[in-house]
Scaffold this motif. Sequence first.
Motif, PDB file in Angstrom:
ATOM      1  N   UNK A  27      11.072   2.753   1.531  1.00  7.74           N
ATOM      2  CA  UNK A  27      10.946   4.173   1.181  1.00  7.74           C
ATOM      3  C   UNK A  27       9.539   4.682   1.483  1.00  7.74           C
ATOM      4  N   UNK A  28       9.455   5.808   2.183  1.00  8.97           N
ATOM      5  CA  UNK A  28       8.154   6.318   2.622  1.00  8.97           C
ATOM      6  C   UNK A  28       7.330   6.881   1.472  1.00  8.97           C
ATOM      7  N   UNK A  29       7.944   7.654   0.580  1.00 11.50           N
ATOM      8  CA  UNK A  29       7.218   8.288  -0.522  1.00 11.50           C
ATOM      9  C   UNK A  29       7.441   7.528  -1.823  1.00 11.50           C
ATOM     10  N   UNK A  30       7.373   6.212  -1.763  1.00 14.05           N
ATOM     11  CA  UNK A  30       7.704   5.354  -2.891  1.00 14.05           C
ATOM     12  C   UNK A  30       6.739   5.545  -4.059  1.00 14.05           C
TER      13      UNK A  30
ATOM     14  N   UNK B 113       9.756   3.181 -14.276  1.00 13.73           N
ATOM     15  CA  UNK B 113      10.627   4.019 -13.463  1.00 13.73           C
ATOM     16  C   UNK B 113      10.227   3.958 -11.993  1.00 13.73           C
ATOM     17  N   UNK B 114      11.219   4.145 -11.120  1.00 21.82           N
ATOM     18  CA  UNK B 114      10.927   4.253  -9.697  1.00 21.82           C
ATOM     19  C   UNK B 114      11.769   5.376  -9.100  1.00 21.82           C
ATOM     20  N   UNK B 115      11.447   5.785  -7.887  1.00 22.23           N
ATOM     21  CA  UNK B 115      12.171   6.865  -7.228  1.00 22.23           C
ATOM     22  C   UNK B 115      13.004   6.348  -6.053  1.00 22.23           C
TER      23      UNK B 115
ATOM     24  N   UNK C 250       0.798  -1.223   0.000  1.00 27.03           N
ATOM     25  CA  UNK C 250       0.000   0.000   0.000  1.00 27.03           C
ATOM     26  C   UNK C 250       0.834   1.276   0.000  1.00 27.03           C
ATOM     27  N   UNK C 251       2.079   1.213   0.489  1.00 29.23           N
ATOM     28  CA  UNK C 251       2.853   2.448   0.598  1.00 29.23           C
ATOM     29  C   UNK C 251       3.449   2.905  -0.727  1.00 29.23           C
ATOM     30  N   UNK C 252       3.339   2.089  -1.784  1.00 30.62           N
ATOM     31  CA  UNK C 252       3.887   2.467  -3.092  1.00 30.62           C
ATOM     32  C   UNK C 252       2.785   3.063  -3.967  1.00 30.62           C
ATOM     33  N   UNK C 253       3.013   4.294  -4.419  1.00 30.15           N
ATOM     34  CA  UNK C 253       2.092   4.920  -5.370  1.00 30.15           C
ATOM     35  C   UNK C 253       2.413   4.414  -6.772  1.00 30.15           C
TER      36      UNK C 253
END
Length: 206
Positions: A91-94, A133-135, A50-53
């Motif tokens: 990562x919090x803002x994944x 892509x990912x951050x 759930x934490x990954x946008x």
Amino acid sequence: VKESLRASFKDGVFAAVMAGISDYYATPLALFLGATVQQAVHTAQSLLPDHIEFIADLPTHLSCVVMGNQSDIEQTVLNLVTNARDALEDKADAQIRVEMRREAMQPGSCPEHCPRISACPMHHSQHVVLKVEDNGDGIPEGIRDNIFDPFFTTKGCRGAGLGRASASRVVSRLGGVIWLDRMRQTGTGFQICLPLLEHAASAYGT
């Protein structure tokens, strides 16, 4: 069911086995890439915590018909998405982004980071570009040349090193190219170029 799916696709092991089988038995067919990627995206979303946008930029108006095998292409997308997921574990803002667009390259206009430069089959043709892509923290410069090697992994004992190798083999077999976007300042990005149907036969070698 969700956990079972995650386990099945972990590190691309299942993908690599299936891709190996399809090397012998799958016949390339004309297919709408947008619909195929949409199906892969739908499956990928079920594998993400759930934490990954998750962002999918897949224009519905694009008419991108390619020669390929649906299961191979879907699995290639899943391989790259699951690798991105693993890189974003803490990562919090994944965020993971999948994007597709149609392009036309003129002679000599290939990006410098294309791995095949003058030999690239897309240099003189209409083609479709698919990005994943990912951050996350990105891939260290010193190992970037090895990331498509079989059994090469950055995950230690957690990784088998087969997912990206499988993706590279599938894309090459379909007459396309895949590369790591070395121009990114943050995160990791992979680009896949596939020739559209009117150019696919020569690129595929038929």
